[in-house]
Design a protein around this motif. Structure first.
Motif, PDB file in Angstrom:
ATOM      1  N   GLY A   1      -5.256  10.616   3.927  1.00  0.00           N
ATOM      2  CA  GLY A   1      -6.019  10.465   2.711  1.00  0.00           C
ATOM      3  C   GLY A   1      -6.739   9.142   2.644  1.00  0.00           C
ATOM      4  N   GLU A   2      -6.784   8.318   1.516  1.00  0.00           N
ATOM      5  CA  GLU A   2      -7.477   7.078   1.432  1.00  0.00           C
ATOM      6  C   GLU A   2      -6.267   5.926   0.986  1.00  0.00           C
ATOM      7  OE1 GLU A   2     -10.744   6.837  -1.331  1.00  0.00           O
ATOM      8  OE2 GLU A   2     -11.893   7.759   0.283  1.00  0.00           O
ATOM      9  N   CYS A   3      -6.437   4.722   1.458  1.00  0.00           N
ATOM     10  CA  CYS A   3      -5.794   3.620   1.275  1.00  0.00           C
ATOM     11  C   CYS A   3      -5.707   3.423  -0.345  1.00  0.00           C
ATOM     12  CB  CYS A   3      -6.277   2.590   1.885  1.00  0.00           C
ATOM     13  SG  CYS A   3      -5.027   0.938   1.392  1.00  0.00           S
ATOM     14  N   SER A   4      -4.509   3.065  -1.083  1.00  0.00           N
ATOM     15  CA  SER A   4      -4.238   2.967  -2.220  1.00  0.00           C
ATOM     16  C   SER A   4      -3.336   1.701  -2.585  1.00  0.00           C
ATOM     17  CB  SER A   4      -3.545   4.030  -3.042  1.00  0.00           C
ATOM     18  OG  SER A   4      -3.275   3.869  -4.449  1.00  0.00           O
ATOM     19  N   VAL A   5      -3.823   0.589  -3.064  1.00  0.00           N
ATOM     20  CA  VAL A   5      -3.044  -0.669  -3.070  1.00  0.00           C
ATOM     21  C   VAL A   5      -2.214  -0.644  -4.377  1.00  0.00           C
ATOM     22  CG1 VAL A   5      -3.186  -3.266  -3.416  1.00  0.00           C
ATOM     23  CG2 VAL A   5      -4.649  -2.055  -1.702  1.00  0.00           C
ATOM     24  N   ILE A   6      -0.920  -0.789  -4.161  1.00  0.00           N
ATOM     25  CA  ILE A   6      -0.323  -0.765  -5.479  1.00  0.00           C
ATOM     26  C   ILE A   6       0.108  -2.112  -6.084  1.00  0.00           C
ATOM     27  CG2 ILE A   6       2.286  -0.178  -6.245  1.00  0.00           C
ATOM     28  CD1 ILE A   6       0.546   2.204  -5.429  1.00  0.00           C
TER      29      ILE A   6
ATOM     30  N   VAL B   1       0.908  -1.142  -0.023  1.00  0.00           N
ATOM     31  CA  VAL B   1       0.019   0.006  -0.025  1.00  0.00           C
ATOM     32  C   VAL B   1       0.965   1.406  -0.188  1.00  0.00           C
ATOM     33  CG1 VAL B   1      -2.007   1.170   1.340  1.00  0.00           C
ATOM     34  CG2 VAL B   1      -1.584  -1.235   1.234  1.00  0.00           C
ATOM     35  N   ALA B   2       0.393   2.211  -0.757  1.00  0.00           N
ATOM     36  CA  ALA B   2       1.160   3.421  -0.782  1.00  0.00           C
ATOM     37  C   ALA B   2       1.122   4.546   0.530  1.00  0.00           C
ATOM     38  CB  ALA B   2       0.700   4.341  -2.001  1.00  0.00           C
ATOM     39  N   ALA B   3       2.377   4.790   0.894  1.00  0.00           N
ATOM     40  CA  ALA B   3       2.163   5.545   2.252  1.00  0.00           C
ATOM     41  C   ALA B   3       1.867   6.861   2.150  1.00  0.00           C
ATOM     42  CB  ALA B   3       3.557   5.422   2.921  1.00  0.00           C
TER      43      ALA B   3
END
Length: 280
Positions: free
Chosen positions: A227-232, A218-220
């Motif tokens: 912000g919101e969680c963004s799975v890489i 997940v992008a820090a």
């Protein structure tokens, strides 16, 4: 259309060649290739170290936790079971150094904290005296409330990240004041996080989801924003592997995963080099 079928035939021939080569020559090429394809990720950041540990038969119980002493190149593993060593100590290369079966009864979590002057390992079964600076512990679903807080980690900006497993979210607090800074829940609609750790460069969090047998990269967020969680990227483990807790080597970036279903610890190594770890 003809060109398409030529490409398909070529791909089929290549896979057949890999199968034959693996069968007759014992090559690990097919295993690595199949694993990479099975990830189905946006960006592949890690590969499984299939040679770690050198002797997996030392895993004789249910592996609950893992801790890494990056300074001394040691990997500690806690396992549960009757009449077995509860703590195993491996090198980063996968060789067993020692094991013991005293002090600890049923290890659940571990943390290694070493300096050039002192080497120590903290295990949740062992009690110690601490001064409480701030406390959040009420059961519930609102901000700063928890339902099975399962893992805690700290980033370089002094933010505390808590895997609030049953609430299917990660909550974030200020390290010094305990102020609630925000939460992530959009990435965990299926299953809550069971473990969370940062990569040494601070760019990503590695998150384990127990019942999905999945690791997510997940992008820090930047300092000052949650912000919101963004799975890489994701790593799909074998069915019923059940990753309980994980740890990241602060020097090499390697990820060690304690799997209570598979009763083993697996090591994943990054494909790219990392910058020095926090505080180095």
């Amino acid at each position: 259309m003809a060109r398409f079928w030529v490409c398909v035939a070529g791909a089929g021939f290549f896979l057949a060649f890999l199968v034959l080569h693996s069968s007759f020559c014992g090559s690990p090429v097919l295993r690595n290739f199949t694993f990479a394809v099975s990830w189905r990720t946006e960006k592949i950041l890690y590969r499984l170290d299939v040679g770690w540990p050198k002797h997996p038969e030392y895993f004789t119980g249910t592996t609950f936790c893992v801790a890494v002493d990056s300074l001394n190149g040691l990997v500690y593993i806690g396992q549960r079971g009757d009449n077995i060593p509860k703590i195993l100590v491996f090198t980063e290369d996968g060789y067993l150094l020692r094991a013991w079966n005293y002090t600890v009864d049923a290890p659940h979590g571990m943390f290694a904290a070493s300096t050039v002057y002192e080497q120590s390992v903290w295990i949740t079964d062992v009690g110690s005296d601490f001064m409480i600076l701030w406390l959040h512990g009420e059961n519930g679903t609102g901000p700063a409330k928890f339902n099975i807080p399962h893992s805690v980690t700290l980033d370089s900006a002094g933010r505390v990240w808590v895997a609030d497993r049953r609430n299917k979210r990660i909550q974030v607090f200020d390290k010094d004041t305990g102020e609630w800074l925000g939460a992530w829940n959009n990435c965990f609609t299926e299953e809550g996080p069971s473990s969370v750790r940062f990569t040494p460069d601070g760019k990503y969090l590695i998150v384990a989801q127990l019942n999905l047998s999945r690791l997510s990269v997940v992008a820090a967020p930047p300092v000052g924003s949650i912000g919101e969680c963004s799975v890489i990227s994701t790593i799909q483990l074998a069915d019923q592997a059940l990753p309980h807790l994980l740890e990241v080597d602060r020097k090499t970036g390697a990820v060690y995963v304690a799997e209570i279903g598979a009763k083993q610890v697996q090591k994943y190594v990054p494909l790219n080099s990392y910058v020095p770890s926090f505080g180095s």
